[in-house]
Design a protein around this motif. Structure first.
Motif: not given
Length: 386
Positions: A219, A248, A267
């Motif tokens: 992430k 992200t 994302s």
């Protein structure tokens, strides 16, 4: 009458939390305080094992920065003894193979130093150190692992995961190592030796992997002043391509021409890219910029004018994509000029949801006037631009 020892009256969990902020040697030294402290350190959930604690401060180096080799060997021997005893007694304290003796750690930090002039005698020591690292991983199964090395220690997550249990590992920070094993995901199937890995930071590392690398659970990624190892830069060899579907947050600090990867990050929400002007390949820089099309917050530092980095595709200039989600843009130390297309206008036209724009130490196009700034329907800040 001596004042009461209120610190020692605290429960073990609070004392262990306090000890977690100390380095491992200091933690062990608290056993000398009193009988109350003798076993408290066994349950500390964060270990910071730093070889520099065993360096003799009074030893003077020669004018080339080299220290006496016998002193270095003695320092390593004392460090080895300490590390072995720590692994034997921390946690359950039994040192056996029973799982009850193992204490899963919240964080394990290892800092190892060495000098390149001792390379001829490093190999046995280096091999022993790697064995000890695997012993730590087997015993502690840390949630967060940080390895800081001052020599070319190799870290390969895929191989480490075959020998040790990395299933709890969620945060990995590597500094000064050769990273050669991707992110622990298998290339042939969906398996991973690091199924919980979410946060990775590389700082001053040599990157030794190439081709497509998958990081399914990642992430947050930080790549700070890293470079590709020479044997991965064969003529015509593709750059590393990172597939991170859950990523992200991305932060890059680029100082070398070959350190830009190809990112597939659908994302991505926020990105911060800092580059120096002398070493980064301009076409790669533009491709990277196009790969950030889906972010909501973007910080760019050191980028040139679009005309100077944009490649031509079949004789036609390739324009930036639409940044449909971008709401916040920070440009610092950027050249925003351009005779035909300037970077600032392209961003304004291609980011319909932009709400906040900050320019700091930027070179602005000649036609960038106060009236144009007022017409912008967004929060605008300009600092030391010209």
């Amino acid at each position: 009458m001596a004042p009461p020892d209120r610190l020692s009256e605290l429960p073990d969990c609070l004392l262990q939390s306090i000890l977690s902020s100390l380095r491992a040697r200091e933690v062990v030294q608290t056993t000398a305080l009193s009988r109350r402290w003798r076993d408290v350190w066994h349950g500390v959930l964060r270990l910071d094992i730093d070889q520099r604690e065993f360096q003799a401060a009074e030893v003077v180096a020669d004018r080339d920065g080299r220290r006496d080799k016998s002193v270095e060997l003695d320092e390593w021997a004392r460090f080895d003894d300490f590390a072995d005893n720590l692994l034997l007694h921390h946690g359950g304290g039994g040192g056996g193979d029973d799982d009850d003796d193992n204490l899963p750690l919240d964080a394990l930090r290892l800092h190892v130093v060495d000098k390149r002039d001792s390379s001829r005698r490093r190999l046995p020591r280096y091999t022993r150190w790697l064995e000890w690292v695997h012993g730590c991983l087997d015993r502690y199964r840390p949630t967060a692992l940080e390895i800081h090395s001052d020599f070319d220690m190799t870290v390969d997550l895929s191989l480490m995961g075959l020998r040790s249990d990395l299933t709890r590992l969620s945060t990995l920070r590597l500094h000064g190592v050769l990273h050669a094993g991707g992110f622990g995901d298998s290339e042939s199937d969906d398996s991973s030796v690091c199924p919980a890995l979410e946060h990775v930071e590389f700082s001053s590392c040599a990157i030794g992997f190439e081709g497509v690398v998958t990081a399914r659970t990642l992430k947050k990624l930080v790549v700070d002043r890293c470079w590709r190892r020479n044997d991965t830069k064969k003529e015509g060899a593709p750059r590393p391509r990172l597939q991170a579907p859950a990523l992200t947050s991305l932060r890059l600090v680029m100082t070398f021409q070959d350190d830009i990867w190809v990112f597939e990050t659908p994302s991505l929400v926020e990105a911060s890219i800092r580059t120096t002007r002398h070493f980064v390949n301009r076409d790669d820089e533009y491709e990277l910029l196009c790969n950030l099309y889906n972010v909501t917050r973007l910080e760019l530092s050191g980028f040139l004018a679009i005309e100077k980095i944009r490649p031509k595709n079949g004789g036609q200039n390739q324009d930036l994509p639409k940044f449909h989600n971008l709401t916040t843009l920070l440009l610092e130390d950027c050249d925003l000029t351009g005779e035909v297309y300037n970077m600032l206008d392209l961003f304004l036209y291609n980011a319909p949801k932009l709400e906040e724009l900050t320019l700091q130490n930027c070179k602005l196009p000649r036609e960038w006037s106060v009236s144009k700034k007022i017409c912008l329907n967004l929060r605008f800040t300009e600092i030391n631009c010209h």
